[in-house]
Motif scaffolding. Structure first.
Motif, PDB file in Angstrom:
ATOM      1  N   GLU A 177       5.927  18.836 -16.545  1.00  0.00           N
ATOM      2  CA  GLU A 177       6.992  19.606 -15.619  1.00  0.00           C
ATOM      3  C   GLU A 177       7.805  19.622 -15.512  1.00  0.00           C
ATOM      4  O   GLU A 177       7.729  20.811 -15.330  1.00  0.00           O
ATOM      5  N   GLY A 178       8.083  18.509 -14.987  1.00  0.00           N
ATOM      6  CA  GLY A 178       9.779  18.807 -14.577  1.00  0.00           C
ATOM      7  C   GLY A 178       9.641  18.261 -12.928  1.00  0.00           C
ATOM      8  O   GLY A 178      10.139  18.561 -12.585  1.00  0.00           O
ATOM      9  N   HIS A 179       8.162  18.271 -12.844  1.00  0.00           N
ATOM     10  CA  HIS A 179       7.567  17.503 -11.063  1.00  0.00           C
ATOM     11  C   HIS A 179       8.312  16.112 -10.455  1.00  0.00           C
ATOM     12  O   HIS A 179       9.081  15.341 -11.478  1.00  0.00           O
ATOM     13  N   ARG A 180       9.160  16.151  -9.107  1.00  0.00           N
ATOM     14  CA  ARG A 180       9.460  15.027  -9.209  1.00  0.00           C
ATOM     15  C   ARG A 180       9.086  14.652  -7.550  1.00  0.00           C
ATOM     16  O   ARG A 180       8.103  15.674  -7.003  1.00  0.00           O
ATOM     17  N   ILE A 181       9.594  13.001  -7.317  1.00  0.00           N
ATOM     18  CA  ILE A 181       8.906  12.698  -5.701  1.00  0.00           C
ATOM     19  C   ILE A 181      10.106  12.945  -4.846  1.00  0.00           C
ATOM     20  O   ILE A 181      11.232  13.327  -4.820  1.00  0.00           O
ATOM     21  N   ILE A 182       9.298  13.650  -3.756  1.00  0.00           N
ATOM     22  CA  ILE A 182       9.681  13.944  -2.483  1.00  0.00           C
ATOM     23  C   ILE A 182       9.874  13.390  -1.293  1.00  0.00           C
ATOM     24  O   ILE A 182      10.973  13.012  -0.522  1.00  0.00           O
ATOM     25  N   GLU A 183       8.603  12.363  -1.423  1.00  0.00           N
ATOM     26  CA  GLU A 183       8.280  11.700   0.158  1.00  0.00           C
ATOM     27  C   GLU A 183       7.445   9.888  -0.503  1.00  0.00           C
ATOM     28  O   GLU A 183       7.141  10.517  -1.393  1.00  0.00           O
ATOM     29  N   ILE A 184       8.603   8.980  -0.238  1.00  0.00           N
ATOM     30  CA  ILE A 184       7.605   7.703  -0.351  1.00  0.00           C
ATOM     31  C   ILE A 184       7.224   6.833   0.795  1.00  0.00           C
ATOM     32  O   ILE A 184       8.110   7.273   1.623  1.00  0.00           O
ATOM     33  N   GLY A 185       6.188   6.326   0.177  1.00  0.00           N
ATOM     34  CA  GLY A 185       5.594   5.536   1.574  1.00  0.00           C
ATOM     35  C   GLY A 185       5.307   4.228   1.480  1.00  0.00           C
ATOM     36  O   GLY A 185       4.725   4.590   0.285  1.00  0.00           O
ATOM     37  N   GLY A 186       5.049   2.934   2.209  1.00  0.00           N
ATOM     38  CA  GLY A 186       4.510   1.969   1.488  1.00  0.00           C
ATOM     39  C   GLY A 186       4.878   0.684   3.029  1.00  0.00           C
ATOM     40  O   GLY A 186       5.494   0.824   3.723  1.00  0.00           O
ATOM     41  N   ILE A 187       3.414   0.407   3.277  1.00  0.00           N
ATOM     42  CA  ILE A 187       2.968  -0.665   4.206  1.00  0.00           C
ATOM     43  C   ILE A 187       3.164  -2.083   3.417  1.00  0.00           C
ATOM     44  O   ILE A 187       2.479  -1.977   2.625  1.00  0.00           O
ATOM     45  N   GLU A 188       3.881  -3.528   4.121  1.00  0.00           N
ATOM     46  CA  GLU A 188       3.873  -4.125   3.527  1.00  0.00           C
ATOM     47  C   GLU A 188       2.519  -5.271   3.946  1.00  0.00           C
ATOM     48  O   GLU A 188       2.294  -5.399   4.601  1.00  0.00           O
ATOM     49  N   LEU A 189       1.714  -6.049   2.998  1.00  0.00           N
ATOM     50  CA  LEU A 189       0.605  -6.889   3.475  1.00  0.00           C
ATOM     51  C   LEU A 189       0.874  -7.995   3.027  1.00  0.00           C
ATOM     52  O   LEU A 189       0.623  -8.347   1.371  1.00  0.00           O
ATOM     53  N   ILE A 190       0.547  -9.060   3.465  1.00  0.00           N
ATOM     54  CA  ILE A 190       1.164 -10.621   2.728  1.00  0.00           C
ATOM     55  C   ILE A 190      -0.557 -10.824   3.354  1.00  0.00           C
ATOM     56  O   ILE A 190      -0.911 -11.820   4.472  1.00  0.00           O
ATOM     57  N   VAL A 244       0.953  -1.439   0.008  1.00  0.00           N
ATOM     58  CA  VAL A 244       0.299   0.241   0.018  1.00  0.00           C
ATOM     59  C   VAL A 244       0.799   1.801   0.230  1.00  0.00           C
ATOM     60  O   VAL A 244       1.822   1.133   0.772  1.00  0.00           O
ATOM     61  N   MET A 245       0.526   1.853  -1.349  1.00  0.00           N
ATOM     62  CA  MET A 245       1.507   3.005  -1.077  1.00  0.00           C
ATOM     63  C   MET A 245       1.399   4.554  -1.368  1.00  0.00           C
ATOM     64  O   MET A 245       0.197   4.653  -1.610  1.00  0.00           O
ATOM     65  N   ASP A 246       1.636   5.366  -0.867  1.00  0.00           N
ATOM     66  CA  ASP A 246       1.350   6.941  -0.904  1.00  0.00           C
ATOM     67  C   ASP A 246       3.002   7.352  -1.413  1.00  0.00           C
ATOM     68  O   ASP A 246       4.004   7.220  -1.600  1.00  0.00           O
ATOM     69  N   THR A 247       2.796   9.047  -2.041  1.00  0.00           N
ATOM     70  CA  THR A 247       3.945   9.649  -2.738  1.00  0.00           C
ATOM     71  C   THR A 247       3.345  11.036  -2.099  1.00  0.00           C
ATOM     72  O   THR A 247       2.307  11.758  -2.575  1.00  0.00           O
ATOM     73  N   GLU A 248       5.009  11.920  -2.176  1.00  0.00           N
ATOM     74  CA  GLU A 248       4.257  13.149  -2.227  1.00  0.00           C
ATOM     75  C   GLU A 248       5.633  13.672  -2.895  1.00  0.00           C
ATOM     76  O   GLU A 248       6.292  13.335  -3.307  1.00  0.00           O
ATOM     77  N   THR A 249       4.851  14.848  -3.608  1.00  0.00           N
ATOM     78  CA  THR A 249       6.080  15.703  -4.653  1.00  0.00           C
ATOM     79  C   THR A 249       6.229  16.353  -4.749  1.00  0.00           C
ATOM     80  O   THR A 249       5.557  17.755  -4.090  1.00  0.00           O
ATOM     81  N   THR A 250       6.983  17.488  -6.191  1.00  0.00           N
ATOM     82  CA  THR A 250       7.194  18.543  -6.212  1.00  0.00           C
ATOM     83  C   THR A 250       5.947  20.037  -6.798  1.00  0.00           C
ATOM     84  O   THR A 250       5.705  20.585  -6.961  1.00  0.00           O
ATOM     85  N   GLY A 251       5.079  19.694  -7.771  1.00  0.00           N
ATOM     86  CA  GLY A 251       3.950  19.101  -8.137  1.00  0.00           C
ATOM     87  C   GLY A 251       3.277  18.266  -8.414  1.00  0.00           C
ATOM     88  O   GLY A 251       2.911  17.069  -8.511  1.00  0.00           O
ATOM     89  N   ILE A 252       1.684  18.621  -9.440  1.00  0.00           N
ATOM     90  CA  ILE A 252       1.423  17.577 -10.008  1.00  0.00           C
ATOM     91  C   ILE A 252       1.506  16.988 -11.247  1.00  0.00           C
ATOM     92  O   ILE A 252       0.882  16.094 -11.400  1.00  0.00           O
ATOM     93  N   ASP A 253       2.340  17.405 -12.011  1.00  0.00           N
ATOM     94  CA  ASP A 253       2.758  16.746 -13.184  1.00  0.00           C
ATOM     95  C   ASP A 253       4.069  16.498 -13.336  1.00  0.00           C
ATOM     96  O   ASP A 253       5.016  17.563 -14.072  1.00  0.00           O
ATOM     97  N   PRO A 254       4.375  15.473 -13.825  1.00  0.00           N
ATOM     98  CA  PRO A 254       5.970  14.817 -14.007  1.00  0.00           C
ATOM     99  C   PRO A 254       6.314  14.927 -15.588  1.00  0.00           C
ATOM    100  O   PRO A 254       7.364  16.006 -15.489  1.00  0.00           O
TER     101      PRO A 254
END
Length: 249
Positions: A17-30, A5-15
């Motif tokens: 336009e050169g926007h990039r990822i600044i945070e990634i979070g993930g939770i593992e389920l099995i 289960v994942m989520d990201t935070e970014t510098t803006g809304i459209d890659p």
């Protein structure tokens, strides 16, 4: 089944336009159970974060200035997600950013090439699922938390790991949260708890009768609403089978 289960935070809304990822979070389920394994990383995007984005997630340029760039964390991230089903709210947004980052990385270093994400992971979009289950209603993560009684009291600003944890709870509730209960019962039976290896405990016929308290109308209504939610997501509930078996023919 392994899910992230994942989520990201970014510098803006459209890659684009050169926007990039600044945070990634993930939770593992099995098999729909939390394993305790998580992934969390802040990233230096090598560009400015838009003011509008900072208002949403609160991550400033100063906060990520000394964090690793994506190229430094890419291989570890890839090993974490590869082969799993990714569970993401509004998946095209996050997957689009992942693929953008992988393309930039591959162009810079050549081999080994990472991505595209969907070639190595299946993707489940909980926003698309929610819109199918609740057409015409608000299906933001906050709205789903309210609908499924998931506590999001700590969610003042968006944050990738916190949002992943909340989404994991929402996803399990949306898809019929009875699984954990049934698995817990299986574990008790397999371990022989409460009655030896067979899991059966004999009760004396001479035991004292217990009083029975009937639920109030409000409690019955809450019960009916919860059953409706489960029927929407999984099609049937054990209660219906029991009620059918007990009704006179």
């Amino acid at each position: 089944m392994r899910q992230i289960v994942m989520d990201t935070e970014t510098t803006g809304i459209d890659p684009r336009e050169g926007h990039r990822i600044i945070e990634i979070g993930g939770i593992e389920l099995i098999n729909r159970r939390f394993t305790g394994r998580t992934y969390h990383q802040y990233i230096n995007p090598e560009r400015e974060i838009e003011a509008e984005a900072i208002e949403i997630h609160g991550i400033t340029n100063e906060r990520v200035a000394n964090e690793p760039v994506f190229a430094q964390i890419a291989d570890e991230l890839w090993e974490f997600i590869r082969g799993a089903q990714l569970v993401i709210h509004n998946a095209p947004f996050d997957v689009g950013f992942f693929d953008h980052e992988f393309r930039l990385l591959n162009a810079a270093r050549g081999e080994p090439k990472l991505g595209p994400t969907a070639d190595h992971c299946s993707v489940l979009d909980t926003l698309k699922m929610a819109r199918q289950m609740h057409p015409g209603q608000r299906n933001s993560l906050d709205a789903l938390c309210k609908r499924y009684d998931v506590d999001n009291g700590q969610r003042v600003l968006h944050g990738a790991l916190l949002d992943s944890e909340i989404l994991a709870d929402v996803y399990l509730a949306m898809t019929g949260g009875q699984t954990a209960l049934s698995l817990a019962g299986e574990e008790a039976r397999s371990s022989g708890e409460a009655g030896g290896a067979s899991g059966i405990r004999r009760i004396s016929r001479d035991r004292v009768s217990l009083s029975v308290t009937q639920p109030s109308e409000a409690e019955w209504e809450a019960h009916r609403q919860r059953l409706d939610q489960i029927r929407e997501s999984s099609g049937e509930v054990q209660w219906d089978k029991l009620a059918s078996a007990e009704s006179p023919h």
